[in-house]
Design a protein around this motif. Structure first.
Motif, PDB file in Angstrom:
ATOM      1  N   LEU A 109       0.767  -1.191  -0.073  1.00  0.00           N
ATOM      2  CA  LEU A 109      -0.028   0.063   0.102  1.00  0.00           C
ATOM      3  C   LEU A 109       0.888   1.239   0.032  1.00  0.00           C
ATOM      4  CD1 LEU A 109      -2.470  -1.321   2.659  1.00  0.00           C
ATOM      5  CD2 LEU A 109      -2.530  -1.601   0.134  1.00  0.00           C
ATOM      6  N   LEU A 110       0.685   2.044  -1.104  1.00  0.00           N
ATOM      7  CA  LEU A 110       1.797   3.222  -1.264  1.00  0.00           C
ATOM      8  C   LEU A 110       1.104   4.168  -2.131  1.00  0.00           C
ATOM      9  CD1 LEU A 110       4.774   4.120  -0.813  1.00  0.00           C
ATOM     10  CD2 LEU A 110       5.258   3.233  -2.903  1.00  0.00           C
ATOM     11  N   ALA A 111       0.548   5.212  -1.660  1.00  0.00           N
ATOM     12  CA  ALA A 111      -0.417   6.167  -2.287  1.00  0.00           C
ATOM     13  C   ALA A 111       0.403   7.520  -2.693  1.00  0.00           C
ATOM     14  CB  ALA A 111      -1.407   6.725  -1.213  1.00  0.00           C
ATOM     15  N   ASN A 112       1.791   7.662  -2.369  1.00  0.00           N
ATOM     16  CA  ASN A 112       2.496   8.638  -2.687  1.00  0.00           C
ATOM     17  C   ASN A 112       3.537   8.624  -3.373  1.00  0.00           C
ATOM     18  OD1 ASN A 112       3.861   7.685  -0.558  1.00  0.00           O
ATOM     19  ND2 ASN A 112       4.741   9.652   0.036  1.00  0.00           N
ATOM     20  N   LEU A 113       3.517   7.684  -4.255  1.00  0.00           N
ATOM     21  CA  LEU A 113       4.599   7.312  -5.393  1.00  0.00           C
ATOM     22  C   LEU A 113       4.095   6.906  -6.702  1.00  0.00           C
ATOM     23  CD1 LEU A 113       7.781   7.205  -4.928  1.00  0.00           C
ATOM     24  CD2 LEU A 113       7.808   4.765  -5.317  1.00  0.00           C
ATOM     25  N   LYS A 114       4.739   7.635  -7.672  1.00  0.00           N
ATOM     26  CA  LYS A 114       3.971   7.316  -9.111  1.00  0.00           C
ATOM     27  C   LYS A 114       5.298   7.164  -9.977  1.00  0.00           C
ATOM     28  CE  LYS A 114      -0.623   9.310  -9.073  1.00  0.00           C
ATOM     29  NZ  LYS A 114      -1.529   9.973  -9.813  1.00  0.00           N
ATOM     30  N   ASP A 115       4.998   6.398 -11.179  1.00  0.00           N
ATOM     31  CA  ASP A 115       5.889   6.371 -12.115  1.00  0.00           C
ATOM     32  C   ASP A 115       5.433   7.665 -13.121  1.00  0.00           C
ATOM     33  OD1 ASP A 115       7.155   5.828 -14.471  1.00  0.00           O
ATOM     34  OD2 ASP A 115       6.957   3.801 -14.317  1.00  0.00           O
ATOM     35  N   GLY A 143      -1.117   3.442   2.708  1.00  0.00           N
ATOM     36  CA  GLY A 143       0.328   3.846   3.251  1.00  0.00           C
ATOM     37  C   GLY A 143       0.959   4.847   2.567  1.00  0.00           C
ATOM     38  N   MET A 144       2.198   5.373   3.082  1.00  0.00           N
ATOM     39  CA  MET A 144       2.889   6.490   2.385  1.00  0.00           C
ATOM     40  C   MET A 144       4.211   6.160   2.746  1.00  0.00           C
ATOM     41  SD  MET A 144       0.620   9.963   2.249  1.00  0.00           S
ATOM     42  CE  MET A 144       0.262  10.106   4.074  1.00  0.00           C
ATOM     43  N   THR A 145       5.354   6.769   2.254  1.00  0.00           N
ATOM     44  CA  THR A 145       6.660   6.607   2.472  1.00  0.00           C
ATOM     45  C   THR A 145       7.207   8.050   2.456  1.00  0.00           C
ATOM     46  OG1 THR A 145       8.648   5.231   1.968  1.00  0.00           O
ATOM     47  CG2 THR A 145       7.378   6.582   0.196  1.00  0.00           C
ATOM     48  N   ALA A 146       8.325   8.364   3.197  1.00  0.00           N
ATOM     49  CA  ALA A 146       8.994   9.423   3.051  1.00  0.00           C
ATOM     50  C   ALA A 146       9.416  10.064   2.073  1.00  0.00           C
ATOM     51  CB  ALA A 146      10.116   9.341   4.090  1.00  0.00           C
ATOM     52  N   PRO A 147       8.706  11.387   2.014  1.00  0.00           N
ATOM     53  CA  PRO A 147       8.979  11.929   0.474  1.00  0.00           C
ATOM     54  C   PRO A 147      10.103  12.493   0.021  1.00  0.00           C
ATOM     55  CG  PRO A 147       7.605  13.359   1.777  1.00  0.00           C
ATOM     56  CD  PRO A 147       7.838  12.208   2.571  1.00  0.00           C
ATOM     57  N   TYR A 148      11.363  11.574  -0.102  1.00  0.00           N
ATOM     58  CA  TYR A 148      12.629  12.413  -0.654  1.00  0.00           C
ATOM     59  C   TYR A 148      12.500  12.818  -2.091  1.00  0.00           C
ATOM     60  CZ  TYR A 148      14.604  10.242   3.660  1.00  0.00           C
ATOM     61  OH  TYR A 148      14.924   9.968   4.769  1.00  0.00           O
ATOM     62  N   SER A 149      12.006  14.215  -2.021  1.00  0.00           N
ATOM     63  CA  SER A 149      11.721  14.901  -3.246  1.00  0.00           C
ATOM     64  C   SER A 149      12.870  15.027  -4.353  1.00  0.00           C
ATOM     65  CB  SER A 149      10.777  16.181  -3.058  1.00  0.00           C
ATOM     66  OG  SER A 149      11.574  16.864  -2.217  1.00  0.00           O
ATOM     67  N   THR A 151      15.454  12.940  -4.376  1.00  0.00           N
ATOM     68  CA  THR A 151      16.022  11.888  -4.587  1.00  0.00           C
ATOM     69  C   THR A 151      15.273  10.919  -5.677  1.00  0.00           C
ATOM     70  OG1 THR A 151      17.146  12.105  -2.503  1.00  0.00           O
ATOM     71  CG2 THR A 151      17.350   9.899  -3.599  1.00  0.00           C
ATOM     72  N   TYR A 152      14.089  10.824  -5.164  1.00  0.00           N
ATOM     73  CA  TYR A 152      13.064   9.725  -6.044  1.00  0.00           C
ATOM     74  C   TYR A 152      13.184  10.057  -7.640  1.00  0.00           C
ATOM     75  CZ  TYR A 152      11.257   6.752  -2.064  1.00  0.00           C
ATOM     76  OH  TYR A 152      11.131   5.771  -1.262  1.00  0.00           O
ATOM     77  N   PRO A 153      13.002  11.385  -8.224  1.00  0.00           N
ATOM     78  CA  PRO A 153      13.197  11.602  -9.451  1.00  0.00           C
ATOM     79  C   PRO A 153      14.328  11.058 -10.230  1.00  0.00           C
ATOM     80  CG  PRO A 153      12.234  13.547  -8.159  1.00  0.00           C
ATOM     81  CD  PRO A 153      12.862  12.455  -7.097  1.00  0.00           C
ATOM     82  N   LYS A 154      15.554  11.058  -9.190  1.00  0.00           N
ATOM     83  CA  LYS A 154      16.763  10.764 -10.218  1.00  0.00           C
ATOM     84  C   LYS A 154      16.904   9.063 -10.096  1.00  0.00           C
ATOM     85  CE  LYS A 154      19.295  14.826  -8.314  1.00  0.00           C
ATOM     86  NZ  LYS A 154      20.343  15.046  -7.173  1.00  0.00           N
ATOM     87  N   LEU A 155      15.899   8.431  -9.586  1.00  0.00           N
ATOM     88  CA  LEU A 155      15.513   7.249  -9.703  1.00  0.00           C
ATOM     89  C   LEU A 155      14.659   6.586 -10.616  1.00  0.00           C
ATOM     90  CD1 LEU A 155      16.197   6.068  -5.949  1.00  0.00           C
ATOM     91  CD2 LEU A 155      17.595   5.015  -7.826  1.00  0.00           C
ATOM     92  N   GLY A 156      13.843   7.673 -11.084  1.00  0.00           N
ATOM     93  CA  GLY A 156      12.824   7.410 -12.101  1.00  0.00           C
ATOM     94  C   GLY A 156      11.288   7.539 -11.470  1.00  0.00           C
ATOM     95  N   TRP A 157      11.220   7.798 -10.489  1.00  0.00           N
ATOM     96  CA  TRP A 157      10.058   7.779  -9.545  1.00  0.00           C
ATOM     97  C   TRP A 157       9.585   9.406  -9.096  1.00  0.00           C
ATOM     98  CZ3 TRP A 157       7.839   3.440  -9.828  1.00  0.00           C
ATOM     99  CH2 TRP A 157       8.560   2.322  -9.815  1.00  0.00           C
ATOM    100  N   GLU A 158       8.146   9.606  -9.050  1.00  0.00           N
ATOM    101  CA  GLU A 158       7.764  10.650  -8.730  1.00  0.00           C
ATOM    102  C   GLU A 158       7.094  10.567  -7.385  1.00  0.00           C
ATOM    103  OE1 GLU A 158       4.555  14.342 -10.166  1.00  0.00           O
ATOM    104  OE2 GLU A 158       4.740  12.502 -11.355  1.00  0.00           O
ATOM    105  N   VAL A 159       7.461  11.650  -6.484  1.00  0.00           N
ATOM    106  CA  VAL A 159       6.976  11.330  -5.057  1.00  0.00           C
ATOM    107  C   VAL A 159       6.102  12.482  -4.715  1.00  0.00           C
ATOM    108  CG1 VAL A 159       8.865  12.556  -3.883  1.00  0.00           C
ATOM    109  CG2 VAL A 159       7.483  10.997  -2.688  1.00  0.00           C
ATOM    110  N   LYS A 160       4.795  12.276  -4.224  1.00  0.00           N
ATOM    111  CA  LYS A 160       3.741  13.222  -4.105  1.00  0.00           C
ATOM    112  C   LYS A 160       3.798  13.623  -2.695  1.00  0.00           C
ATOM    113  CE  LYS A 160       1.959  12.714  -8.056  1.00  0.00           C
ATOM    114  NZ  LYS A 160       1.882  14.072  -9.046  1.00  0.00           N
ATOM    115  N   ASP A 161       3.136  14.944  -2.593  1.00  0.00           N
ATOM    116  CA  ASP A 161       2.837  15.528  -1.195  1.00  0.00           C
ATOM    117  C   ASP A 161       2.113  14.845  -0.158  1.00  0.00           C
ATOM    118  OD1 ASP A 161       3.302  18.379   0.428  1.00  0.00           O
ATOM    119  OD2 ASP A 161       1.201  17.688   0.233  1.00  0.00           O
ATOM    120  N   VAL A 162       2.714  14.444   0.885  1.00  0.00           N
ATOM    121  CA  VAL A 162       1.854  13.800   1.707  1.00  0.00           C
ATOM    122  C   VAL A 162       0.463  14.308   1.986  1.00  0.00           C
ATOM    123  CG1 VAL A 162       2.005  12.909   4.325  1.00  0.00           C
ATOM    124  CG2 VAL A 162       4.177  12.818   2.734  1.00  0.00           C
TER     125      VAL A 162
END
Length: 465
Positions: A109-115, A143-149, A151-162
């Motif tokens: 369950l992870l609501a704040n991470l997108k491709d 579920g939500m994970t710590a939004p390392y805004s 860092t995640y884009p450099k791994l190919g992910w988009e993290v959303k505001d909690v």
């Protein structure tokens, strides 16, 4: 359990920040499975959740399998839902994370991470889950994970505001649930703020900041629960309901060290460790014609090689590293991945920092000011898996203690010139060198971690014959 007065009991077991401490697993498994059996025997609804950072690459089997071995452990408990932590999200490549949960028997369950390429959730994740108890109580879990805004884009992910994510989900599922539970790998300060802003959340099961809430913490109407780190504790929450609404919440934790051991435990622990070390040892890296030593104080060949490896990776003329990273010497002979892992078990990447001459001077002043303090400073977290920070070493940079000047390859720094320095992303996250974050142009190399960069450099300098 539901009686004639329409009362119901929901029993929740939860774990968080296990960090691959498999030595605690036999007791945890036994405690949760027996607890679930007892609760069901008296008619209670039982749920089990994990709040992220189950994996940590400091452990050989986790490193050797990119975390997939840990999923087999998790499968033994039949979790009803888990979320990810920064160790799952940031120490795996995008491909590794996409493959991590292929064999999981539980919902992520992870609501704040997108491709960003599909504008959708990862294929292995759900934003939320609706659980309906035998007594028809509807439970919304997300579920939500710590939004390392940064860092995640450099791994190919988009993290959303909690906060925006929470508001959106609560609106989307409005009138579809009686109870709302958040699996939060966000940290205690954020959990408290979410509880204040969103009273619709009944229970926040927390992690990330490794906090222990022995009997929970009530923030307005929301109960917070958390079970510290490393499998030292297992959390247990009991919800008493009447007519599908919570009337009582009891929060407790079980200290795992206080649980009884069984003779088979040590055998299982040793087997896990041996499997990991064997897998890593099968991967040969280099052939040293002499031993490579390390030491906390002063120069060593280990430091020299690592500085050169950082320079090679980042294509710079200078580098900075600290001696506390290196936990062992390397012997002469053929070196394998397990030995490299023993030397450098850290979750870190190489980073190229670009600063003008004035700000590079300021960074070195910060490093020199903190030098003696950091020498035996017991650094914790932020990717560091050693004991103390150690001594800083420079290559291509000289500090003139008598004058406070900083020289670059024998010449004074030009305040208006840009300089590139290879170092570790760890330095960006710890609070001792603020110039890096404030003024640096920071490029982190996520394709290899520090140990892989070091291993590859060794293989080039000392090829296997």
């Amino acid at each position: 359990m539901l009686n004639e007065d329409n009362h119901e009991t929901i029993s929740i077991f939860h774990t968080n920040d296990f960090h691959s401490h498999f030595a605690n697993w036999p007791k945890i498994k036994r405690y949760i499975l027996s607890g679930k059996k007892k609760e069901r025997a008296i008619g209670n609804t039982v749920l089990t959740f994990d709040i992220g950072d189950f994996m940590d690459r400091f452990e050989p089997l986790t490193e050797a399998t990119n975390g997939k071995a840990g999923i087999q452990f998790m499968n033994e408990l039949d979790y009803d839902g888990v979320t990810i932590g920064n160790n799952e999200g940031l120490t795996n490549s995008k491909q590794q994370l996409d493959q991590l949960y292929e064999d999981a028997n539980f919902d992520v369950l992870l609501a704040n991470l997108k491709d960003p390429y599909t504008n959708a959730l990862p294929k292995w994740a759900n934003e939320a889950k609706l659980i309906v108890t035998p007594q028809h109580t509807r439970i919304l879990v997300f579920g939500m994970t710590a939004p390392y805004s940064s860092t995640y884009p450099k791994l190919g992910w988009e993290v959303k505001d909690v906060y925006q994510t929470t508001e959106r989900l609560l609106a989307k599922y409005e009138d579809q649930y009686d109870i709302c539970i958040l699996l939060s790998h966000l940290g205690l300060p954020t959990d408290r703020e979410l509880a204040k802003q969103f009273p619709a959340i009944n229970l926040i099961l927390g992690g990330h900041t490794h906090h222990l809430l022995m009997n929970g913490e009530l923030v307005n109407q929301t109960m917070l629960a958390a079970a510290q780190k490393w499998g030292n504790y297992v959390g247990h929450v009991t919800l008493t309901l009447a007519n599908h609404q919570i009337t009582e919440q009891n929060v407790s934790v079980q200290e795992v060290a206080a649980l009884p051991s069984e003779p088979a435990d040590l055998k299982a622990i040793n087997k896990t460790f041996s499997m990991g070390t064997a897998l890593l040892a099968s991967q040969k890296v280099a052939q040293l014609d002499h031993s490579v030593k390390t030491q906390l104080l002063g120069s060593s060949e280990m430091v020299d090689l690592s500085l050169a490896a950082l320079q090679s990776k980042a294509h710079t003329d200078s580098a900075i590293i600290n001696t506390g990273l290196f936990l062992k010497d390397l012997p002469a002979g053929v070196i394998d991945e397990n030995q490299i892992h023993d030397v450098l078990p850290h979750a870190m990447q190489v980073m190229k920092v670009t600063l003008d001459g004035y700000n590079l001077w300021r960074l070195i002043q910060e490093m020199e000011k903190n030098r003696n303090f950091l020498l035996r400073y017991p650094q914790k977290g932020m990717g560091f898996r050693g004991k103390v920070f150690g001594e800083l070493h420079y290559r291509g940079i000289e500090y003139q203690k008598s004058t406070g000047e900083v020289w670059w390859h024998g010449e004074p720094l030009d305040p208006n010139r840009n300089y590139e320095v290879a170092m570790l992303d760890h330095y960006l996250y710890i609070p001792f060198f603020p110039t890096i974050q404030i003024c640096g142009k920071n490029d982190i190399y996520f394709d290899e971690n520090l140990r892989q960069v070091f291993a590859r450099y060794l293989s080039e300098q000392f090829p296997i014959k």
